[in-house]
Design a protein around this motif. Structure first.
Motif, PDB file in Angstrom:
ATOM      1  N   GLN A  32      13.785 -10.302  -1.406  1.00 50.74           N
ATOM      2  CA  GLN A  32      14.650 -11.468  -1.566  1.00 50.74           C
ATOM      3  C   GLN A  32      14.487 -12.405  -0.374  1.00 50.74           C
ATOM      4  N   ALA A  33      14.825 -13.659  -0.595  1.00 49.18           N
ATOM      5  CA  ALA A  33      14.776 -14.628   0.488  1.00 49.18           C
ATOM      6  C   ALA A  33      15.618 -14.142   1.669  1.00 49.18           C
ATOM      7  N   GLY A  34      15.041 -14.277   2.860  1.00 53.04           N
ATOM      8  CA  GLY A  34      15.713 -13.825   4.063  1.00 53.04           C
ATOM      9  C   GLY A  34      15.314 -12.429   4.507  1.00 53.04           C
ATOM     10  N   ASP A  35      14.675 -11.690   3.615  1.00 54.43           N
ATOM     11  CA  ASP A  35      14.244 -10.335   3.937  1.00 54.43           C
ATOM     12  C   ASP A  35      12.994 -10.350   4.810  1.00 54.43           C
ATOM     13  N   SER A  36      12.638  -9.158   5.259  1.00 55.17           N
ATOM     14  CA  SER A  36      11.423  -8.971   6.050  1.00 55.17           C
ATOM     15  C   SER A  36      10.462  -8.046   5.309  1.00 55.17           C
ATOM     16  N   LEU A  37       9.201  -8.203   5.631  1.00 52.95           N
ATOM     17  CA  LEU A  37       8.162  -7.373   5.021  1.00 52.95           C
ATOM     18  C   LEU A  37       7.001  -7.271   5.997  1.00 52.95           C
ATOM     19  N   GLY A  38       6.397  -6.105   6.069  1.00 56.21           N
ATOM     20  CA  GLY A  38       5.249  -5.919   6.943  1.00 56.21           C
ATOM     21  C   GLY A  38       4.011  -5.557   6.157  1.00 56.21           C
ATOM     22  N   LEU A  39       2.931  -6.243   6.448  1.00 56.38           N
ATOM     23  CA  LEU A  39       1.650  -5.961   5.816  1.00 56.38           C
ATOM     24  C   LEU A  39       0.730  -5.272   6.817  1.00 56.38           C
ATOM     25  N   SER A  40      -0.129  -4.412   6.296  1.00 58.22           N
ATOM     26  CA  SER A  40      -1.135  -3.740   7.119  1.00 58.22           C
ATOM     27  C   SER A  40      -2.515  -3.983   6.532  1.00 58.22           C
ATOM     28  N   CYS A  41      -3.495  -3.976   7.395  1.00 56.63           N
ATOM     29  CA  CYS A  41      -4.888  -4.124   6.970  1.00 56.63           C
ATOM     30  C   CYS A  41      -5.710  -3.102   7.740  1.00 56.63           C
ATOM     31  N   ALA A  42      -6.115  -2.063   7.051  1.00 62.89           N
ATOM     32  CA  ALA A  42      -6.910  -1.009   7.673  1.00 62.89           C
ATOM     33  C   ALA A  42      -8.391  -1.301   7.463  1.00 62.89           C
ATOM     34  N   ALA A  43      -9.114  -1.347   8.568  1.00 66.54           N
ATOM     35  CA  ALA A  43     -10.537  -1.679   8.511  1.00 66.54           C
ATOM     36  C   ALA A  43     -11.397  -0.435   8.670  1.00 66.54           C
ATOM     37  N   SER A  44     -12.509  -0.438   7.973  1.00 65.60           N
ATOM     38  CA  SER A  44     -13.531   0.591   8.154  1.00 65.60           C
ATOM     39  C   SER A  44     -14.896  -0.072   8.075  1.00 65.60           C
ATOM     40  N   GLY A  45     -15.849   0.507   8.795  1.00 64.55           N
ATOM     41  CA  GLY A  45     -17.187  -0.064   8.812  1.00 64.55           C
ATOM     42  C   GLY A  45     -17.394  -1.142   9.865  1.00 64.55           C
ATOM     43  N   ILE A  46     -16.306  -1.585  10.486  1.00 60.25           N
ATOM     44  CA  ILE A  46     -16.363  -2.535  11.597  1.00 60.25           C
ATOM     45  C   ILE A  46     -15.331  -2.111  12.632  1.00 60.25           C
ATOM     46  N   ARG A  47     -15.516  -2.580  13.848  1.00 59.84           N
ATOM     47  CA  ARG A  47     -14.526  -2.383  14.884  1.00 59.84           C
ATOM     48  C   ARG A  47     -13.799  -3.697  15.086  1.00 59.84           C
ATOM     49  N   ILE A  48     -12.514  -3.694  14.764  1.00 63.83           N
ATOM     50  CA  ILE A  48     -11.773  -4.960  14.840  1.00 63.83           C
ATOM     51  C   ILE A  48     -11.625  -5.438  16.272  1.00 63.83           C
ATOM     52  N   SER A  49     -11.813  -4.539  17.241  1.00 67.75           N
ATOM     53  CA  SER A  49     -11.637  -4.935  18.642  1.00 67.75           C
ATOM     54  C   SER A  49     -12.581  -6.064  19.039  1.00 67.75           C
ATOM     55  N   SER A  50     -13.686  -6.194  18.337  1.00 70.13           N
ATOM     56  CA  SER A  50     -14.660  -7.227  18.673  1.00 70.13           C
ATOM     57  C   SER A  50     -14.643  -8.387  17.687  1.00 70.13           C
ATOM     58  N   GLN A  85     -20.679   0.485   5.091  1.00 69.98           N
ATOM     59  CA  GLN A  85     -20.003  -0.452   4.207  1.00 69.98           C
ATOM     60  C   GLN A  85     -18.671  -0.854   4.826  1.00 69.98           C
ATOM     61  N   VAL A  86     -18.443  -2.159   4.877  1.00 75.21           N
ATOM     62  CA  VAL A  86     -17.222  -2.674   5.469  1.00 75.21           C
ATOM     63  C   VAL A  86     -16.116  -2.730   4.414  1.00 75.21           C
ATOM     64  N   GLN A  87     -14.961  -2.251   4.788  1.00 80.49           N
ATOM     65  CA  GLN A  87     -13.807  -2.348   3.904  1.00 80.49           C
ATOM     66  C   GLN A  87     -12.590  -2.780   4.698  1.00 80.49           C
ATOM     67  N   LEU A  88     -11.841  -3.702   4.112  1.00 79.91           N
ATOM     68  CA  LEU A  88     -10.532  -4.092   4.623  1.00 79.91           C
ATOM     69  C   LEU A  88      -9.546  -3.806   3.506  1.00 79.91           C
ATOM     70  N   VAL A  89      -8.577  -2.959   3.785  1.00 83.13           N
ATOM     71  CA  VAL A  89      -7.637  -2.545   2.757  1.00 83.13           C
ATOM     72  C   VAL A  89      -6.230  -2.934   3.173  1.00 83.13           C
ATOM     73  N   GLU A  90      -5.656  -3.880   2.430  1.00 84.29           N
ATOM     74  CA  GLU A  90      -4.294  -4.331   2.704  1.00 84.29           C
ATOM     75  C   GLU A  90      -3.289  -3.435   2.001  1.00 84.29           C
ATOM     76  N   SER A  91      -2.121  -3.354   2.591  1.00 90.32           N
ATOM     77  CA  SER A  91      -1.010  -2.648   1.973  1.00 90.32           C
ATOM     78  C   SER A  91       0.292  -3.255   2.479  1.00 90.32           C
ATOM     79  N   GLY A  92       1.371  -2.951   1.760  1.00 89.90           N
ATOM     80  CA  GLY A  92       2.682  -3.368   2.216  1.00 89.90           C
ATOM     81  C   GLY A  92       3.308  -4.503   1.443  1.00 89.90           C
ATOM     82  N   GLY A  93       2.586  -5.080   0.494  1.00 85.70           N
ATOM     83  CA  GLY A  93       3.181  -6.152  -0.289  1.00 85.70           C
ATOM     84  C   GLY A  93       4.274  -5.643  -1.204  1.00 85.70           C
ATOM     85  N   GLY A  94       4.978  -6.583  -1.803  1.00 89.97           N
ATOM     86  CA  GLY A  94       6.033  -6.195  -2.718  1.00 89.97           C
ATOM     87  C   GLY A  94       6.937  -7.344  -3.058  1.00 89.97           C
ATOM     88  N   LEU A  95       8.048  -7.012  -3.707  1.00 88.81           N
ATOM     89  CA  LEU A  95       9.055  -7.990  -4.127  1.00 88.81           C
ATOM     90  C   LEU A  95      10.264  -7.872  -3.212  1.00 88.81           C
TER      91      LEU A  95
END
Length: 118
Positions: free
Chosen positions: A13-31, A1-11
Motif C-alpha cells: 500500500q502507499a506509504g509502505d516500504s519494500l526491499g529488493l535484492s539482486c543476487a549476481a553470479s558469474g561477475i564480481r559486483i565489486s568491480s 554465465q552471468v546471472q542477475l536474479v532479483e527478488s523482493g517485489g510484491g503488492l
C-alpha cells in the motif's frame, strides 16, 4: 554465465516500504557499476538508482530521500530499499550491471514486479 536474479517485489500500500535484492553470479559486483531501473506500464525504462564501485550513489529526483541503493560485495548482492512508496512507483524493477568506464549496461536481471496500491 552471468546471472542477475532479483527478488523482493510484491503488492504493498502507499506509504509502505519494500526491499529488493539482486543476487549476481558469474561477475564480481565489486568491480561493476550496479543500477536499478524500472519500467512502468506505457512508459520508457527509467534509471532509478546507481551505485558505482567506489561507493558513490545517484538517484532519479522522484525517488531521492525515499529509495536507497546499497551493495554487499561479499555476498555479491545489490539492494534497493524503497520507503514511502507511492502508486507511481508501480513498475517492473530491473537490476543491471555495467563496467565502470561505460554507461552501457551489459547484464540484466529478469525483473521483479512492484505494485503500490493507493
Amino acid at each position: 554465465q552471468v546471472q542477475l536474479v532479483e527478488s523482493g517485489g510484491g503488492l504493498v500500500q502507499a506509504g509502505d516500504s519494500l526491499g529488493l535484492s539482486c543476487a549476481a553470479s558469474g561477475i564480481r559486483i565489486s568491480s561493476k557499476t550496479m543500477a536499478w531501473f524500472r519500467r512502468a506500464p506505457g512508459k520508457q525504462r527509467l534509471l532509478v538508482a546507481v551505485s558505482n564501485s567506489g561507493g558513490t550513489t545517484n538517484y532519479v529526483d522522484s525517488v531521492k530521500g525515499r529509495f536507497t541503493i546499497s551493495r554487499d560485495n561479499a555476498k555479491n548482492t545489490v539492494y534497493l530499499q524503497m520507503n514511502s512508496l507511492k502508486p507511481e512507483d508501480t513498475a517492473v524493477y530491473y537490476c543491471a550491471a555495467s563496467e565502470p568506464w561505460t554507461t552501457r549496461y551489459d547484464y540484466w536481471g529478469q525483473g521483479t514486479q512492484v505494485t503500490v496500491s493507493p
